[in-house]
Motif scaffolding. Sequence first.
Motif, PDB file in Angstrom:
ATOM      1  N   VAL A  20       0.753  -1.068  -0.028  1.00 36.08           N
ATOM      2  CA  VAL A  20      -0.022  -0.084  -0.058  1.00 36.08           C
ATOM      3  C   VAL A  20       0.679   1.279   0.045  1.00 36.08           C
ATOM      4  O   VAL A  20       0.397   2.425  -0.151  1.00 36.08           O
ATOM      5  CB  VAL A  20      -1.047   0.076   1.310  1.00 36.08           C
ATOM      6  CG1 VAL A  20      -1.995  -1.194   1.134  1.00 36.08           C
ATOM      7  CG2 VAL A  20      -0.352   0.058   2.415  1.00 36.08           C
ATOM      8  N   LYS A  21       2.249   1.146  -0.005  1.00 35.75           N
ATOM      9  CA  LYS A  21       3.021   2.217   0.135  1.00 35.75           C
ATOM     10  C   LYS A  21       3.466   2.748  -1.147  1.00 35.75           C
ATOM     11  O   LYS A  21       4.689   3.482  -1.239  1.00 35.75           O
ATOM     12  CB  LYS A  21       3.938   2.214   1.048  1.00 35.75           C
ATOM     13  CG  LYS A  21       3.422   1.726   2.466  1.00 35.75           C
ATOM     14  CD  LYS A  21       4.676   1.682   3.486  1.00 35.75           C
ATOM     15  CE  LYS A  21       3.961   1.527   4.811  1.00 35.75           C
ATOM     16  NZ  LYS A  21       4.960   1.499   5.866  1.00 35.75           N
ATOM     17  N   GLY A  22       3.148   2.320  -2.456  1.00 31.10           N
ATOM     18  CA  GLY A  22       3.661   2.878  -3.615  1.00 31.10           C
ATOM     19  C   GLY A  22       4.785   2.064  -4.247  1.00 31.10           C
ATOM     20  O   GLY A  22       5.408   2.486  -5.212  1.00 31.10           O
ATOM     21  N   GLU A  23       5.048   0.735  -3.689  1.00 35.99           N
ATOM     22  CA  GLU A  23       5.933  -0.029  -4.408  1.00 35.99           C
ATOM     23  C   GLU A  23       5.534  -0.573  -5.526  1.00 35.99           C
ATOM     24  O   GLU A  23       4.251  -1.031  -5.734  1.00 35.99           O
ATOM     25  CB  GLU A  23       6.543  -1.220  -3.286  1.00 35.99           C
ATOM     26  CG  GLU A  23       7.375  -0.713  -2.255  1.00 35.99           C
ATOM     27  CD  GLU A  23       7.986  -1.903  -1.181  1.00 35.99           C
ATOM     28  OE1 GLU A  23       9.110  -1.827  -1.284  1.00 35.99           O
ATOM     29  OE2 GLU A  23       7.219  -2.703  -0.916  1.00 35.99           O
ATOM     30  N   LEU A  24       6.247  -1.081  -6.580  1.00 36.00           N
ATOM     31  CA  LEU A  24       5.947  -1.489  -7.934  1.00 36.00           C
ATOM     32  C   LEU A  24       6.361  -2.996  -8.004  1.00 36.00           C
ATOM     33  O   LEU A  24       7.444  -3.182  -7.708  1.00 36.00           O
ATOM     34  CB  LEU A  24       6.761  -0.622  -9.087  1.00 36.00           C
ATOM     35  CG  LEU A  24       6.201   0.794  -8.907  1.00 36.00           C
ATOM     36  CD1 LEU A  24       7.232   1.600  -9.907  1.00 36.00           C
ATOM     37  CD2 LEU A  24       4.686   1.421  -9.264  1.00 36.00           C
ATOM     38  N   ARG A  25       5.484  -3.926  -8.643  1.00 36.68           N
ATOM     39  CA  ARG A  25       5.930  -4.750  -9.062  1.00 36.68           C
ATOM     40  C   ARG A  25       6.495  -4.964 -10.330  1.00 36.68           C
ATOM     41  O   ARG A  25       5.954  -4.198 -11.481  1.00 36.68           O
ATOM     42  CB  ARG A  25       4.860  -6.081  -9.011  1.00 36.68           C
ATOM     43  CG  ARG A  25       4.343  -6.595  -7.692  1.00 36.68           C
ATOM     44  CD  ARG A  25       3.410  -7.649  -7.628  1.00 36.68           C
ATOM     45  NE  ARG A  25       2.134  -7.261  -8.551  1.00 36.68           N
ATOM     46  CZ  ARG A  25       1.560  -7.456  -9.531  1.00 36.68           C
ATOM     47  NH1 ARG A  25       2.279  -8.420 -10.236  1.00 36.68           N
ATOM     48  NH2 ARG A  25       0.676  -7.176  -9.958  1.00 36.68           N
ATOM     49  N   LEU A  26       7.746  -5.508 -10.811  1.00 35.31           N
ATOM     50  CA  LEU A  26       8.442  -5.224 -12.134  1.00 35.31           C
ATOM     51  C   LEU A  26       8.483  -6.478 -12.691  1.00 35.31           C
ATOM     52  O   LEU A  26       8.890  -7.440 -12.040  1.00 35.31           O
ATOM     53  CB  LEU A  26       9.644  -4.444 -11.909  1.00 35.31           C
ATOM     54  CG  LEU A  26       9.825  -3.071 -11.401  1.00 35.31           C
ATOM     55  CD1 LEU A  26      11.101  -2.859 -11.365  1.00 35.31           C
ATOM     56  CD2 LEU A  26       8.641  -2.124 -11.949  1.00 35.31           C
ATOM     57  N   LYS A  27       8.241  -6.592 -14.115  1.00 39.93           N
ATOM     58  CA  LYS A  27       8.646  -7.500 -15.028  1.00 39.93           C
ATOM     59  C   LYS A  27       9.918  -7.080 -15.637  1.00 39.93           C
ATOM     60  O   LYS A  27      10.048  -6.111 -16.178  1.00 39.93           O
ATOM     61  CB  LYS A  27       7.541  -7.871 -16.179  1.00 39.93           C
ATOM     62  CG  LYS A  27       8.080  -8.833 -17.079  1.00 39.93           C
ATOM     63  CD  LYS A  27       7.009  -9.230 -18.122  1.00 39.93           C
ATOM     64  CE  LYS A  27       7.743 -10.106 -19.179  1.00 39.93           C
ATOM     65  NZ  LYS A  27       6.697 -10.366 -20.217  1.00 39.93           N
ATOM     66  N   LEU A  28      10.962  -7.881 -15.400  1.00 42.17           N
ATOM     67  CA  LEU A  28      12.533  -7.488 -15.909  1.00 42.17           C
ATOM     68  C   LEU A  28      12.717  -7.885 -17.209  1.00 42.17           C
ATOM     69  O   LEU A  28      12.435  -8.856 -17.675  1.00 42.17           O
ATOM     70  CB  LEU A  28      13.488  -8.173 -14.827  1.00 42.17           C
ATOM     71  CG  LEU A  28      13.345  -7.661 -13.444  1.00 42.17           C
ATOM     72  CD1 LEU A  28      14.575  -8.719 -12.838  1.00 42.17           C
ATOM     73  CD2 LEU A  28      13.676  -6.126 -13.026  1.00 42.17           C
ATOM     74  N   PHE A  29      13.220  -7.104 -18.019  1.00 48.37           N
ATOM     75  CA  PHE A  29      13.923  -7.375 -19.343  1.00 48.37           C
ATOM     76  C   PHE A  29      15.232  -7.653 -19.496  1.00 48.37           C
ATOM     77  O   PHE A  29      15.772  -7.891 -20.233  1.00 48.37           O
ATOM     78  CB  PHE A  29      13.488  -6.070 -20.268  1.00 48.37           C
ATOM     79  CG  PHE A  29      11.968  -5.777 -20.413  1.00 48.37           C
ATOM     80  CD1 PHE A  29      11.223  -6.846 -20.381  1.00 48.37           C
ATOM     81  CD2 PHE A  29      11.656  -4.722 -20.593  1.00 48.37           C
ATOM     82  CE1 PHE A  29       9.531  -6.659 -20.509  1.00 48.37           C
ATOM     83  CE2 PHE A  29      10.254  -4.299 -20.808  1.00 48.37           C
ATOM     84  CZ  PHE A  29       9.354  -5.339 -20.514  1.00 48.37           C
ATOM     85  N   ALA A  30      15.781  -7.309 -18.295  1.00 42.95           N
ATOM     86  CA  ALA A  30      17.399  -7.221 -18.234  1.00 42.95           C
ATOM     87  C   ALA A  30      17.683  -8.516 -17.545  1.00 42.95           C
ATOM     88  O   ALA A  30      16.935  -9.493 -17.231  1.00 42.95           O
ATOM     89  CB  ALA A  30      18.245  -6.093 -17.460  1.00 42.95           C
ATOM     90  N   GLU A  31      18.931  -8.932 -17.168  1.00 39.24           N
ATOM     91  CA  GLU A  31      19.513 -10.228 -16.737  1.00 39.24           C
ATOM     92  C   GLU A  31      19.553  -9.985 -15.241  1.00 39.24           C
ATOM     93  O   GLU A  31      20.435 -10.451 -14.586  1.00 39.24           O
ATOM     94  CB  GLU A  31      20.858 -10.494 -17.093  1.00 39.24           C
ATOM     95  CG  GLU A  31      20.802 -10.702 -18.692  1.00 39.24           C
ATOM     96  CD  GLU A  31      22.345 -11.160 -19.128  1.00 39.24           C
ATOM     97  OE1 GLU A  31      23.053 -11.391 -18.395  1.00 39.24           O
ATOM     98  OE2 GLU A  31      22.625 -11.209 -20.390  1.00 39.24           O
TER      99      GLU A  31
END
Length: 166
Positions: A20-31
């Motif tokens: 709830v504090k603004g963290e983002l789930r990311l899908k990585l394209f890099a290694e």
Amino acid sequence: MAGASQDRVALAAVAGAHGVKGELRLKLFAEGIDSLKKQKALFVGEDERRLLSVRANAKGAIAKLDGVNSREAAEALRGSLLEIARETLPELGEGEYYFSDLLSLLVIDDRGAEVGTIVAVENFGASDVIEIERPTGKRFMVPMTENAVPEWNKERLVINAAFAED
């Protein structure tokens, strides 16, 4: 999700909010997250934002960007690319590529027939896999191996006709 601009390279895409504090789930394209950790600032659309923290998780990474302080703000960025300026990247070696350079490339088979365009690049552990969309909308995947993809350049990618699904 739009591709990276010519003067930028996408390192990740926002998959959604984490907590709830603004963290983002990311899908990585890099290694991995190391390429993100080295960055002080990232472009999210036209906005440049400071990267406050990043850590690995089972499906990619969790990141905190300056100015994204609520779950709603994080969700509003879903589908956005996290990009860096191309000139900040190291030179590529022979046979290396950035995922963003492959997106939207024309794909032909080794007989010269047009197959479609690259719409995604994935890595499930063994090697990179490109997803190709035919003009009909049908999609299929091809491994980025020498046998399946004998050549590519900045204008097109050639696949072995045996890998072209109908």
